[in-house]
Design a protein around this motif. Structure first.
Motif, mmCIF file in Angstrom:
data_model
loop_
_atom_site.group_PDB
_atom_site.id
_atom_site.type_symbol
_atom_site.label_atom_id
_atom_site.label_comp_id
_atom_site.label_asym_id
_atom_site.label_seq_id
_atom_site.Cartn_x
_atom_site.Cartn_y
_atom_site.Cartn_z
ATOM 1 N N ILE A 1 0.832 -1.202 0.000
ATOM 2 C CA ILE A 1 0.000 0.000 0.000
ATOM 3 C C ILE A 1 0.865 1.251 0.000
ATOM 4 O O ILE A 1 0.817 2.049 -0.926
ATOM 5 C CB ILE A 1 -0.978 -0.010 1.198
ATOM 6 C CG1 ILE A 1 -1.969 -1.169 1.055
ATOM 7 C CG2 ILE A 1 -1.725 1.328 1.284
ATOM 8 C CD1 ILE A 1 -2.992 -1.252 2.157
ATOM 9 N N ASP A 2 1.644 1.454 1.046
ATOM 10 C CA ASP A 2 2.569 2.586 1.131
ATOM 11 C C ASP A 2 1.804 3.918 0.997
ATOM 12 O O ASP A 2 0.585 3.961 1.048
ATOM 13 C CB ASP A 2 3.650 2.460 0.048
ATOM 14 C CG ASP A 2 4.976 3.115 0.457
ATOM 15 O OD1 ASP A 2 4.960 3.990 1.336
ATOM 16 O OD2 ASP A 2 6.020 2.746 -0.111
ATOM 17 N N ILE A 3 2.543 4.990 0.864
ATOM 18 C CA ILE A 3 1.945 6.316 0.752
ATOM 19 C C ILE A 3 1.075 6.428 -0.493
ATOM 20 O O ILE A 3 -0.045 6.958 -0.455
ATOM 21 C CB ILE A 3 3.037 7.410 0.710
ATOM 22 C CG1 ILE A 3 3.739 7.540 2.067
ATOM 23 C CG2 ILE A 3 2.432 8.749 0.287
ATOM 24 C CD1 ILE A 3 2.915 8.267 3.105
ATOM 25 N N GLU A 4 1.569 5.898 -1.599
ATOM 26 C CA GLU A 4 0.852 6.036 -2.868
ATOM 27 C C GLU A 4 -0.501 5.333 -2.812
ATOM 28 O O GLU A 4 -1.513 5.869 -3.266
ATOM 29 C CB GLU A 4 1.691 5.485 -4.021
ATOM 30 C CG GLU A 4 2.914 6.304 -4.353
ATOM 31 C CD GLU A 4 4.072 6.063 -3.384
ATOM 32 O OE1 GLU A 4 3.980 5.114 -2.563
ATOM 33 O OE2 GLU A 4 5.051 6.829 -3.433
ATOM 34 N N GLY A 5 -0.519 4.132 -2.251
ATOM 35 C CA GLY A 5 -1.772 3.403 -2.157
ATOM 36 C C GLY A 5 -2.759 4.078 -1.224
ATOM 37 O O GLY A 5 -3.966 4.117 -1.501
ATOM 38 N N GLN A 6 -2.261 4.622 -0.119
ATOM 39 C CA GLN A 6 -3.152 5.320 0.805
ATOM 40 C C GLN A 6 -3.718 6.581 0.164
ATOM 41 O O GLN A 6 -4.890 6.907 0.360
ATOM 42 C CB GLN A 6 -2.416 5.669 2.095
ATOM 43 C CG GLN A 6 -3.313 6.240 3.180
ATOM 44 C CD GLN A 6 -4.363 5.232 3.632
ATOM 45 O OE1 GLN A 6 -4.060 4.102 3.983
ATOM 46 N NE2 GLN A 6 -5.617 5.655 3.628
ATOM 47 N N GLU A 7 -2.921 7.266 -0.603
ATOM 48 C CA GLU A 7 -3.425 8.456 -1.296
ATOM 49 C C GLU A 7 -4.488 8.082 -2.322
ATOM 50 O O GLU A 7 -5.464 8.818 -2.517
ATOM 51 C CB GLU A 7 -2.260 9.200 -1.951
ATOM 52 C CG GLU A 7 -1.370 9.916 -0.941
ATOM 53 C CD GLU A 7 -0.194 10.615 -1.585
ATOM 54 O OE1 GLU A 7 0.190 10.208 -2.716
ATOM 55 O OE2 GLU A 7 0.352 11.552 -0.969
ATOM 56 N N ARG A 8 -4.321 6.923 -2.972
ATOM 57 C CA ARG A 8 -5.356 6.473 -3.905
ATOM 58 C C ARG A 8 -6.653 6.169 -3.155
ATOM 59 O O ARG A 8 -7.753 6.467 -3.655
ATOM 60 C CB ARG A 8 -4.872 5.243 -4.677
ATOM 61 C CG ARG A 8 -3.870 5.565 -5.781
ATOM 62 C CD ARG A 8 -3.642 4.382 -6.696
ATOM 63 N NE ARG A 8 -2.826 3.352 -6.074
ATOM 64 C CZ ARG A 8 -1.494 3.296 -6.156
ATOM 65 N NH1 ARG A 8 -0.833 4.222 -6.841
ATOM 66 N NH2 ARG A 8 -0.825 2.322 -5.568
ATOM 67 N N LEU A 9 -6.534 5.581 -1.971
ATOM 68 C CA LEU A 9 -7.723 5.333 -1.161
ATOM 69 C C LEU A 9 -8.421 6.634 -0.791
ATOM 70 O O LEU A 9 -9.650 6.756 -0.887
ATOM 71 C CB LEU A 9 -7.345 4.575 0.119
ATOM 72 C CG LEU A 9 -7.120 3.073 0.006
ATOM 73 C CD1 LEU A 9 -6.535 2.532 1.305
ATOM 74 C CD2 LEU A 9 -8.412 2.344 -0.326
ATOM 75 N N LEU A 10 -7.650 7.607 -0.376
ATOM 76 C CA LEU A 10 -8.209 8.891 0.041
ATOM 77 C C LEU A 10 -8.886 9.630 -1.117
ATOM 78 O O LEU A 10 -9.794 10.433 -0.901
ATOM 79 C CB LEU A 10 -7.115 9.766 0.649
ATOM 80 C CG LEU A 10 -6.574 9.287 2.009
ATOM 81 C CD1 LEU A 10 -5.291 10.017 2.368
ATOM 82 C CD2 LEU A 10 -7.617 9.501 3.097
ATOM 83 N N ALA B 1 -12.168 -4.429 -1.784
ATOM 84 C CA ALA B 1 -12.300 -3.024 -2.163
ATOM 85 C C ALA B 1 -11.003 -2.265 -1.912
ATOM 86 O O ALA B 1 -10.541 -1.494 -2.766
ATOM 87 C CB ALA B 1 -13.446 -2.379 -1.394
ATOM 88 N N VAL B 2 -10.410 -2.469 -0.751
ATOM 89 C CA VAL B 2 -9.149 -1.795 -0.434
ATOM 90 C C VAL B 2 -8.062 -2.189 -1.425
ATOM 91 O O VAL B 2 -7.282 -1.346 -1.894
ATOM 92 C CB VAL B 2 -8.724 -2.111 1.015
ATOM 93 C CG1 VAL B 2 -7.284 -1.651 1.271
ATOM 94 C CG2 VAL B 2 -9.671 -1.444 2.003
ATOM 95 N N LYS B 3 -7.992 -3.454 -1.789
ATOM 96 C CA LYS B 3 -7.008 -3.918 -2.766
ATOM 97 C C LYS B 3 -7.227 -3.262 -4.128
ATOM 98 O O LYS B 3 -6.285 -2.750 -4.749
ATOM 99 C CB LYS B 3 -7.066 -5.439 -2.896
ATOM 100 C CG LYS B 3 -6.511 -6.199 -1.707
ATOM 101 C CD LYS B 3 -6.962 -7.646 -1.694
ATOM 102 C CE LYS B 3 -6.659 -8.385 -2.979
ATOM 103 N NZ LYS B 3 -7.166 -9.777 -2.948
ATOM 104 N N LEU B 4 -8.473 -3.270 -4.595
ATOM 105 C CA LEU B 4 -8.765 -2.689 -5.908
ATOM 106 C C LEU B 4 -8.470 -1.197 -5.947
ATOM 107 O O LEU B 4 -7.934 -0.676 -6.931
ATOM 108 C CB LEU B 4 -10.233 -2.937 -6.255
ATOM 109 C CG LEU B 4 -10.588 -4.353 -6.716
ATOM 110 C CD1 LEU B 4 -12.084 -4.588 -6.580
ATOM 111 C CD2 LEU B 4 -10.141 -4.574 -8.151
ATOM 112 N N LEU B 5 -8.823 -0.501 -4.879
ATOM 113 C CA LEU B 5 -8.667 0.954 -4.861
ATOM 114 C C LEU B 5 -7.218 1.380 -4.647
ATOM 115 O O LEU B 5 -6.777 2.388 -5.205
ATOM 116 C CB LEU B 5 -9.553 1.550 -3.771
ATOM 117 C CG LEU B 5 -11.054 1.381 -3.982
ATOM 118 C CD1 LEU B 5 -11.809 1.735 -2.704
ATOM 119 C CD2 LEU B 5 -11.546 2.228 -5.146
ATOM 120 N N SER B 6 -6.477 0.644 -3.833
ATOM 121 C CA SER B 6 -5.103 1.033 -3.519
ATOM 122 C C SER B 6 -4.087 0.470 -4.508
ATOM 123 O O SER B 6 -2.961 0.964 -4.603
ATOM 124 C CB SER B 6 -4.731 0.561 -2.108
ATOM 125 O OG SER B 6 -4.635 -0.858 -2.054
ATOM 126 N N GLY B 7 -4.487 -0.578 -5.228
ATOM 127 C CA GLY B 7 -3.560 -1.243 -6.137
ATOM 128 C C GLY B 7 -2.761 -2.341 -5.487
ATOM 129 O O GLY B 7 -1.831 -2.881 -6.089
#
Length: 248
Positions: free
Chosen positions: A18-27, A208-214
């Motif tokens: 996830i990291d920063i990039e994945g969390q930003e995609r979630l947000l 959902a978290v996987k799809l949205l965060s990558g």
């Protein structure tokens, strides 16, 4: 993200997938959850807690006493309230930074198309075949992935349908219209063990978290869970070349 957000989501940001990039995609993500009952309760709570930027919760029903055995977003003080409103309040209590919209109505085709067209992902947390077919068709028209869950008695199932993937089936491939079974096979008539809806709803939220965060690999095919034996089974589901929804 500010310092507060970095602290709130720190345990997810620590994950390499996830990291920063994945969390930003979630947000930055937008999600529609149809149904705020047994499945929708954990879905709404976990997606809000995980940092989904905007949730839309749709449900026309009111909270009843018999719901409280399993629908954990609602409490005694919510009896008689709209379920989407009640779930919104519960999710906002966990994360006031999540924008949560509410639709207190059954969604007809036009309303579904409008709601699905505004989001990145849809989670079907309903318990009627008619609703599932309508949601599936709207997601296919909009090219939006769909995470589907179901739970009855001691049995649950999970599937992800992604119209962006030419090999992915849709819900109508799995259950062709007219062959889906008894529409009255619902909790109100057949019962359901309380933790089962939580388990399936949590798996929907995870996908959902996987799809949205990558993160990771999205679920493929159909998984079923037998709560009495504790066993999962996985089935490959090919796209139906004769499907009335996604063929052609």
């Amino acid at each position: 993200m500010n310092d507060e957000a970095l602290l709130r989501y720190s345990r997810q940001i620590m994950l390499e997938a996830i990291d920063i990039e994945g969390q930003e995609r979630l947000l930055a993500s937008r999600v529609l959850v149809v149904g705020a009952g047994g499945l929708g309760s954990p879905v709404a709570l976990y997606l809000a807690a995980a940092g989904v930027g905007r949730l839309t919760l749709a449900d026309a029903d009111a909270v009843e006493l018999s719901n409280l055995q399993r629908q954990i977003a609602h409490g005694m003080t919510d009896l008689g309230r709209n379920k989407a409103q009640s779930a919104r309040d519960a999710a906002m209590a966990l994360n006031p930074g999540c924008e949560i919209r509410v639709i207190e109505a059954h969604l007809d085709e036009a309303a579904l198309d409008a709601a699905v067209g505004e989001v990145d992902l849809v989670l079907d947390c309903t318990d009627r075949f008619s609703s599932r077919y309508a949601i599936n068709a709207a997601c296919h028209r909009a090219g939006v992935p769909l995470v589907s869950g179901a739970a009855i008695r001691f049995s649950g199932q999970l599937a992800v349908f992604d119209p962006r993937d030419t090999a992915s089936p849709c819900y109508a491939c799995l259950y062709p219209p007219g062959e889906g079974g008894d529409e009255e096979l619902r909790c109100a008539e057949n019962g359901v063990v309380a933790p089962l809806v939580g388990l399936i709803g949590c798996f929907q939220a995870l996908e959902a978290v996987k799809l949205l965060s990558g993160a990771g690999i999205p679920h493929r095919g159909l998984s079923t869970f037998d709560g009495l034996s504790g066993q999962w089974r996985h089935y490959q589901v090919p796209r139906d070349p004769g499907c009335p929804v996604c063929a052609g």
